[in-house]
Design a protein around this motif. Structure first.
Motif, PDB file in Angstrom:
ATOM      1  N   PHE A  41     -36.479  43.205  36.714  1.00  0.00           N
ATOM      2  CA  PHE A  41     -35.374  44.151  36.825  1.00  0.00           C
ATOM      3  C   PHE A  41     -35.506  45.007  38.067  1.00  0.00           C
ATOM      4  O   PHE A  41     -36.612  45.333  38.511  1.00  0.00           O
ATOM      5  CB  PHE A  41     -35.339  45.064  35.597  1.00  0.00           C
ATOM      6  N   GLY A  42     -34.344  45.413  38.598  1.00  0.00           N
ATOM      7  CA  GLY A  42     -34.313  46.390  39.675  1.00  0.00           C
ATOM      8  C   GLY A  42     -34.357  47.796  39.109  1.00  0.00           C
ATOM      9  O   GLY A  42     -34.519  48.001  37.910  1.00  0.00           O
ATOM     10  N   GLN A  63     -44.865  38.936  27.237  1.00  0.00           N
ATOM     11  CA  GLN A  63     -43.847  38.003  26.749  1.00  0.00           C
ATOM     12  C   GLN A  63     -44.494  37.022  25.795  1.00  0.00           C
ATOM     13  O   GLN A  63     -45.527  36.422  26.105  1.00  0.00           O
ATOM     14  CB  GLN A  63     -43.201  37.256  27.920  1.00  0.00           C
ATOM     15  N   GLN A  76     -31.117  38.245  26.996  1.00  0.00           N
ATOM     16  CA  GLN A  76     -32.035  39.044  26.198  1.00  0.00           C
ATOM     17  C   GLN A  76     -31.250  40.084  25.416  1.00  0.00           C
ATOM     18  O   GLN A  76     -30.331  40.703  25.948  1.00  0.00           O
ATOM     19  CB  GLN A  76     -33.041  39.754  27.101  1.00  0.00           C
ATOM     20  N   GLN A 113     -28.839  38.225  36.194  1.00  0.00           N
ATOM     21  CA  GLN A 113     -28.088  38.823  35.090  1.00  0.00           C
ATOM     22  C   GLN A 113     -27.859  40.297  35.374  1.00  0.00           C
ATOM     23  O   GLN A 113     -28.674  40.957  36.019  1.00  0.00           O
ATOM     24  CB  GLN A 113     -28.876  38.672  33.783  1.00  0.00           C
ATOM     25  N   TYR A 135     -39.486  31.867  34.221  1.00  0.00           N
ATOM     26  CA  TYR A 135     -38.539  32.441  33.259  1.00  0.00           C
ATOM     27  C   TYR A 135     -38.923  33.861  32.872  1.00  0.00           C
ATOM     28  O   TYR A 135     -38.652  34.293  31.762  1.00  0.00           O
ATOM     29  CB  TYR A 135     -38.446  31.565  32.006  1.00  0.00           C
ATOM     30  N   ILE A 136     -39.584  34.554  33.765  1.00  0.00           N
ATOM     31  CA  ILE A 136     -39.908  35.955  33.514  1.00  0.00           C
ATOM     32  C   ILE A 136     -38.914  36.804  34.282  1.00  0.00           C
ATOM     33  O   ILE A 136     -38.869  36.754  35.513  1.00  0.00           O
ATOM     34  CB  ILE A 136     -41.344  36.275  33.958  1.00  0.00           C
ATOM     35  N   PRO A 137     -38.091  37.575  33.571  1.00  0.00           N
ATOM     36  CA  PRO A 137     -37.067  38.370  34.248  1.00  0.00           C
ATOM     37  C   PRO A 137     -37.657  39.593  34.932  1.00  0.00           C
ATOM     38  O   PRO A 137     -38.559  40.230  34.398  1.00  0.00           O
ATOM     39  CB  PRO A 137     -36.148  38.770  33.096  1.00  0.00           C
ATOM     40  N   ARG A 140     -34.602  31.908  24.637  1.00  0.00           N
ATOM     41  CA  ARG A 140     -34.928  31.288  25.912  1.00  0.00           C
ATOM     42  C   ARG A 140     -35.911  30.138  25.768  1.00  0.00           C
ATOM     43  O   ARG A 140     -35.741  29.074  26.328  1.00  0.00           O
ATOM     44  CB  ARG A 140     -35.540  32.341  26.848  1.00  0.00           C
ATOM     45  N   ARG A 180     -25.557  31.784  37.432  1.00  0.00           N
ATOM     46  CA  ARG A 180     -26.618  30.863  37.826  1.00  0.00           C
ATOM     47  C   ARG A 180     -26.611  30.667  39.338  1.00  0.00           C
ATOM     48  O   ARG A 180     -25.615  30.950  40.007  1.00  0.00           O
ATOM     49  CB  ARG A 180     -26.453  29.527  37.109  1.00  0.00           C
ATOM     50  N   PHE A 215     -28.224  47.488  35.730  1.00  0.00           N
ATOM     51  CA  PHE A 215     -29.405  46.825  36.285  1.00  0.00           C
ATOM     52  C   PHE A 215     -29.131  45.343  36.522  1.00  0.00           C
ATOM     53  O   PHE A 215     -28.440  44.698  35.724  1.00  0.00           O
ATOM     54  CB  PHE A 215     -30.584  46.916  35.313  1.00  0.00           C
ATOM     55  N   GLU A 257     -34.444  35.783  37.522  1.00  0.00           N
ATOM     56  CA  GLU A 257     -35.492  34.853  37.098  1.00  0.00           C
ATOM     57  C   GLU A 257     -35.731  33.890  38.250  1.00  0.00           C
ATOM     58  O   GLU A 257     -34.786  33.343  38.811  1.00  0.00           O
ATOM     59  CB  GLU A 257     -35.071  34.090  35.850  1.00  0.00           C
ATOM     60  N   PRO A 315     -36.713  48.454  33.697  1.00  0.00           N
ATOM     61  CA  PRO A 315     -37.759  48.004  32.780  1.00  0.00           C
ATOM     62  C   PRO A 315     -38.781  47.125  33.491  1.00  0.00           C
ATOM     63  O   PRO A 315     -38.427  46.291  34.326  1.00  0.00           O
ATOM     64  CB  PRO A 315     -36.985  47.196  31.734  1.00  0.00           C
ATOM     65  N   GLN A 326     -40.666  44.983  42.023  1.00  0.00           N
ATOM     66  CA  GLN A 326     -39.347  44.683  41.520  1.00  0.00           C
ATOM     67  C   GLN A 326     -38.660  43.734  42.472  1.00  0.00           C
ATOM     68  O   GLN A 326     -38.538  43.992  43.667  1.00  0.00           O
ATOM     69  CB  GLN A 326     -38.577  45.991  41.319  1.00  0.00           C
ATOM     70  N   LEU A 337     -24.216  36.693  33.061  1.00  0.00           N
ATOM     71  CA  LEU A 337     -25.232  35.880  33.719  1.00  0.00           C
ATOM     72  C   LEU A 337     -24.543  34.968  34.719  1.00  0.00           C
ATOM     73  O   LEU A 337     -23.518  34.365  34.405  1.00  0.00           O
ATOM     74  CB  LEU A 337     -25.997  35.052  32.682  1.00  0.00           C
ATOM     75  N   ASN A 339     -31.396  32.311  38.104  1.00  0.00           N
ATOM     76  CA  ASN A 339     -30.190  32.996  37.655  1.00  0.00           C
ATOM     77  C   ASN A 339     -30.330  34.482  37.888  1.00  0.00           C
ATOM     78  O   ASN A 339     -31.431  34.986  38.153  1.00  0.00           O
ATOM     79  CB  ASN A 339     -29.906  32.702  36.182  1.00  0.00           C
TER      80      ASN A 339
END
Lengths: 111, 116
Positions: free
Chosen positions: A101-102, B48, B105, A33, A97-99, B97, A50, A88, A92, B43, A2, A48, A31
């Motif tokens: 999460f914490g 994707q 999202q 979010q 562009y793969i997010p 996106r 940036r 959360f 990215e 998550p 993470q 969000l 960015n």
């Protein structure tokens, strides 16, 4: 693994107080979010920010970003019982562009 | 307001059985995500899609998990055979996106899986 880690893991406050939660990350981001998740439900996008921005507002929410410290904070002012949820951060990085999460901060607002 | 639909909402299955989850993204969203969320954690991205193509499935346990989005609209995530450790919430999300638009999202309500 993470990328973002929220702090504190849990936060308990009284209605009307402000709630602050933090997110730290390890590598440079495009960015960041913030999302909210009510118990047993899907996530809801809050805001969000940036990498070239330092502060954003949305209603009672204020988000700051300090890229030199690789950290962000979410402030909820004048909290309400309905703000009780997990929060959360998602980052990215690079061109993927793969997010990521914490683990989240669990916020309880007592009426 | 448009929403991401998921079904079923809850699924209880026995170890070694097959399970399938369905997701219908917001109309017009080309990017679709499947996440797994273990209780108390954030998550974790499983796969994707951009339209019908897989953009990233590096965290998908391919020996037992499969995902498809044949027509680039709705998607199915399958687990066969299910293991005890697969008990989790499975979340689907979509965004515009990949069309150079918002990174936001939009998540569905999730499917909570319990493997006995």
């Amino acid at each position: 693994s993470q990328q973002g880690e929220e702090d504190p893991q849990a936060l308990s406050i009284q209605e009307g107080e402000n709630a602050t939660m933090n997110c730290s990350y390890k590598t440079s981001i495009n960015n960041l979010q913030w999302y909210r998740q009510n118990s047993g439900r899907g996530l809801v996008h809050l805001i969000l920010i940036r990498s070239n921005e330092r502060e954003k507002h949305s209603g009672r929410l204020r988000v700051t970003l300090d890229t030199s410290k690789k950290s962000s904070s979410l402030l909820i002012t004048a909290s309400r019982a309905a703000d009780t949820a997990s929060y959360f951060c998602a980052t990215e990085t690079g061109g993927s562009y793969i997010p990521t999460f914490g683990r989240g901060t669990s916020l309880i607002v007592h009426p | 307001e448009a929403e991401v639909a998921q079904s079923p909402r809850y699924k209880i299955t026995e170890k070694s059985q097959a399970v399938a989850f369905w997701c219908d993204p917001i109309s017009g969203h080309a990017t679709l995500y499947w996440y797994r969320q273990i209780l108390g954690q954030g998550p974790e991205l499983l796969v994707q899609f951009q339209d019908e193509s897989v953009v990233d499935d590096s965290q998908l346990p391919k020996d037992r998990f499969s995902a498809e989005r044949l027509k680039g609209v709705d998607s199915t995530l399958k687990i066969q055979p299910a293991e005890l450790g697969d008990s989790a919430m499975y979340l689907c999300a979509s965004s515009s996106r990949g069309q150079g638009l918002s990174e936001t999202q939009y998540f569905g309500p999730g499917t909570r899986l319990l493997v006995l």
